[in-house]
Design an enzyme around this catalytic site. Structure first.
Site, PDB file in Angstrom:
ATOM      1  N   THR A   1     -60.318 -10.749   2.420  1.00 31.85           N
ATOM      2  CA  THR A   1     -61.438 -11.692   2.480  1.00 31.85           C
ATOM      3  C   THR A   1     -60.934 -13.124   2.445  1.00 31.85           C
ATOM      4  O   THR A   1     -61.392 -13.982   3.210  1.00 31.85           O
ATOM      5  CB  THR A   1     -62.404 -11.448   1.308  1.00 31.85           C
ATOM      6  OG1 THR A   1     -62.893 -10.111   1.366  1.00 31.85           O
ATOM      7  CG2 THR A   1     -63.576 -12.414   1.347  1.00 31.85           C
TER       8      THR A   1
ATOM      9  N   TRP B   1     -59.127 -13.864   5.726  1.00 28.93           N
ATOM     10  CA  TRP B   1     -60.084 -14.009   6.824  1.00 28.93           C
ATOM     11  C   TRP B   1     -60.598 -15.447   6.930  1.00 28.93           C
ATOM     12  O   TRP B   1     -60.804 -15.968   8.012  1.00 28.93           O
ATOM     13  CB  TRP B   1     -61.257 -13.051   6.620  1.00 28.93           C
ATOM     14  CG  TRP B   1     -62.297 -13.139   7.709  1.00 28.93           C
ATOM     15  CD1 TRP B   1     -62.343 -12.421   8.869  1.00 28.93           C
ATOM     16  CD2 TRP B   1     -63.464 -13.981   7.727  1.00 28.93           C
ATOM     17  NE1 TRP B   1     -63.452 -12.775   9.616  1.00 28.93           N
ATOM     18  CE2 TRP B   1     -64.156 -13.728   8.930  1.00 28.93           C
ATOM     19  CE3 TRP B   1     -63.983 -14.933   6.836  1.00 28.93           C
ATOM     20  CZ2 TRP B   1     -65.336 -14.386   9.273  1.00 28.93           C
ATOM     21  CZ3 TRP B   1     -65.165 -15.590   7.170  1.00 28.93           C
ATOM     22  CH2 TRP B   1     -65.819 -15.307   8.373  1.00 28.93           C
ATOM     23  N   HIS B   2     -60.764 -16.091   5.772  1.00 27.78           N
ATOM     24  CA  HIS B   2     -61.312 -17.444   5.774  1.00 27.78           C
ATOM     25  C   HIS B   2     -60.325 -18.485   6.271  1.00 27.78           C
ATOM     26  O   HIS B   2     -60.751 -19.562   6.706  1.00 27.78           O
ATOM     27  CB  HIS B   2     -61.793 -17.814   4.364  1.00 27.78           C
ATOM     28  CG  HIS B   2     -63.137 -17.248   4.035  1.00 27.78           C
ATOM     29  ND1 HIS B   2     -63.299 -15.984   3.504  1.00 27.78           N
ATOM     30  CD2 HIS B   2     -64.389 -17.748   4.186  1.00 27.78           C
ATOM     31  CE1 HIS B   2     -64.596 -15.753   3.314  1.00 27.78           C
ATOM     32  NE2 HIS B   2     -65.276 -16.792   3.736  1.00 27.78           N
ATOM     33  N   GLY B   3     -59.055 -18.212   6.220  1.00 25.90           N
ATOM     34  CA  GLY B   3     -58.119 -19.204   6.735  1.00 25.90           C
ATOM     35  C   GLY B   3     -56.676 -18.893   6.409  1.00 25.90           C
ATOM     36  O   GLY B   3     -56.374 -18.145   5.482  1.00 25.90           O
TER      37      GLY B   3
ATOM     38  N   PHE C   1     -63.583 -21.409  10.508  1.00 20.22           N
ATOM     39  CA  PHE C   1     -63.111 -20.052  10.227  1.00 20.22           C
ATOM     40  C   PHE C   1     -63.262 -19.150  11.430  1.00 20.22           C
ATOM     41  O   PHE C   1     -62.837 -18.008  11.370  1.00 20.22           O
ATOM     42  CB  PHE C   1     -63.867 -19.448   9.034  1.00 20.22           C
ATOM     43  CG  PHE C   1     -63.789 -20.327   7.800  1.00 20.22           C
ATOM     44  CD1 PHE C   1     -62.600 -20.910   7.429  1.00 20.22           C
ATOM     45  CD2 PHE C   1     -64.924 -20.578   7.045  1.00 20.22           C
ATOM     46  CE1 PHE C   1     -62.526 -21.717   6.306  1.00 20.22           C
ATOM     47  CE2 PHE C   1     -64.858 -21.365   5.914  1.00 20.22           C
ATOM     48  CZ  PHE C   1     -63.656 -21.946   5.554  1.00 20.22           C
TER      49      PHE C   1
END
Length: 440
Positions: free
Chosen positions: A285, A288-290, A440
């Site tokens: 998670t 995934w955001h960066g 993102f």
């Protein structure tokens, strides 16, 4: 619709639209291969190409930079950036959408769509393309074939669009101005009070910014005849981190639950394996955001508290006065947002030291609490606090009940039009302030 989607995306991304269509085409072909009997081959093709594209464009420079740091310890130097490599807008969202479709076909939960145009229109649907929510094929497959648009649906969608615009322009952007000013300064030049104001402003900004985009996407889709699922459910009223993730970015959390956590074994394994699964999910998670250690730490931090709640913390919180659980949750979330907002890890750690009075103030303080106390920030801050609770739907429903009973809807719609006019005024004078989740 597909042509309009392509024009919309190409307006800002130009030839990068080819990356999206490569992902769409490979997953479409992979699903057809699965239905023709080549199940593993079709799934592997879709997975390999989708993940390779995502990792190359989003994580290649991050991997090279960390390799460069490791080799630098041994005196070896090399170029740690691929020049000209830009992140295609929305790649994290459309990659997860196409993969969920192919996996669902592999599991036999849906039939592969034989029409490339219909499938491509679903993935590239402009309301959700660039910043979500992650819309699964199974939720709108019937509407791709047949949907109905009427005055009631259109008005409901338009109402949701206006409310989303208002959340973005009035609350999120005002909070963004405060947060950006604080986080553009070194923590040593601000007081602890200013640091708290900055991170609270960012906490309100990210919620109202992203939920506003989700509202606008849901509203626009409704105007076109599509019914998207909700993506937020007042996350700041949560009384645990587990409850927070049931309410925050629901389309992402349920995606990871269904396509990563459950396949890893979910809750059906031993306790130690279940905790491992939680850490894997929240590592993913964060990633995934960066492409940043800050995001990874943010994800692992949430994973750590989820494990702690399963071990002992949730039982302890249930025995205490309920507001204590709420305060604990907000404190964890706000500390996590520091890592999310800070440019790098040293800045995040220095900022946390300032928040908790662990570092001395510079003699040349630039920002103190009084610097941010003015009429606009106080009013918007109160609005942000108020609308973080489900008070608006309550009064909205009460007003509509009274209006319908007396056959008078005019005042409500006059209010909506007035709100739209106010938003237009904000748009005319505001500087460029994109949605946070575009990055993102």
């Amino acid at each position: 619709m597909l042509v309009c989607n392509v024009i919309f995306y190409s307006w800002g991304e130009y030839l990068v639209v080819g990356i999206m269509f490569l992902s769409i085409f490979v997953n479409w072909q992979g699903s057809l291969m699965i239905e023709r009997g080549n199940r593993k081959g079709g799934l592997f093709l879709a997975f390999f190409v989708s993940i390779t594209l995502l990792f190359f464009y989003k994580y290649a420079n991050f991997i090279l930079e960390n390799l460069g740091n490791i080799f630098g310890l041994f005196g070896l130097q090399f170029d740690t950036r691929i020049k000209g490599l830009a992140l295609p807008l929305g790649i994290s969202f459309y990659t997860f959408q196409t993969l969920s479709y192919t996996i669902d076909v592999y599991r036999g939960q849906i039939k592969a769509n034989k029409s490339f145009v219909n499938f491509a229109a679903y993935v590239s649907l402009f309301p959700h393309l660039v910043a979500g929510p992650i819309v699964r094929y199974v939720d709108i497959d019937k509407e791709l074939e047949e949907r109905h648009v009427n005055k009631t649906k259109f008005m409901i969608g338009l109402e949701r669009l206006i409310l989303g615009l208002a959340k973005k322009m009035i609350i999120a952007n005002t909070c963004a101005a405060v947060a950006d000013e604080v986080f553009s300064s070194s923590p040593e030049y601000m007081t602890s009070g200013a640091a708290w104001i900055g991170i609270i402003a960012y906490s309100l900004q990210i919620y109202f910014d992203f939920s506003a985009y989700s509202d606008m996407a849901i509203g626009l889709a409704k105007m076109l005849g599509f019914n998207f699922l909700e993506n937020f459910n007042y996350p700041y009223i949560a009384n645990s981190i587990k409850d927070f993730w049931r309410r925050w970015h629901i389309s992402l959390s349920t995606w990871f639950r269904d396509y990563l956590y459950i396949p890893l074994g979910g809750n059906r394994t031993s306790s130690s394996m279940m905790y491992r699964n939680l850490f894997i999910v929240f590592f993913a998670t964060g990633l995934w955001h960066g492409a940043s250690w800050n995001f990874i730490i943010w994800g692992l931090m949430h994973g750590m508290f989820l494990v702690a709640e399963r071990l002992f913390l949730e039982k302890a919180l249930n025995k205490l006065w309920k507001p204590i659980g709420h305060i604990y949750t907000l404190l964890v979330v706000i500390i996590g947002w520091v890592f999310f907002r800070a440019e790098d890890l040293p800045y995040a750690l220095n900022f946390l030291e300032k928040m908790f009075f662990l570092s001395a103030d510079s003699p040349n303080i630039v920002y103190d609490l009084s610097h941010f106390i003015n009429k606009q920030t106080v009013i918007v801050g109160l609005l942000g606090f108020l609308f973080s609770f489900p008070v608006f739907p309550y009064f909205q429903n009460k007003f509509k009940e009274v209006s319908n009973r007396n056959l008078i809807n005019v005042p409500y719609y006059i209010g909506l039009v007035s709100l739209l006019y106010l938003v237009m005024m904000y748009l005319s004078v505001d500087t460029y302030n994109p949605f946070i989740y575009f990055r993102f």
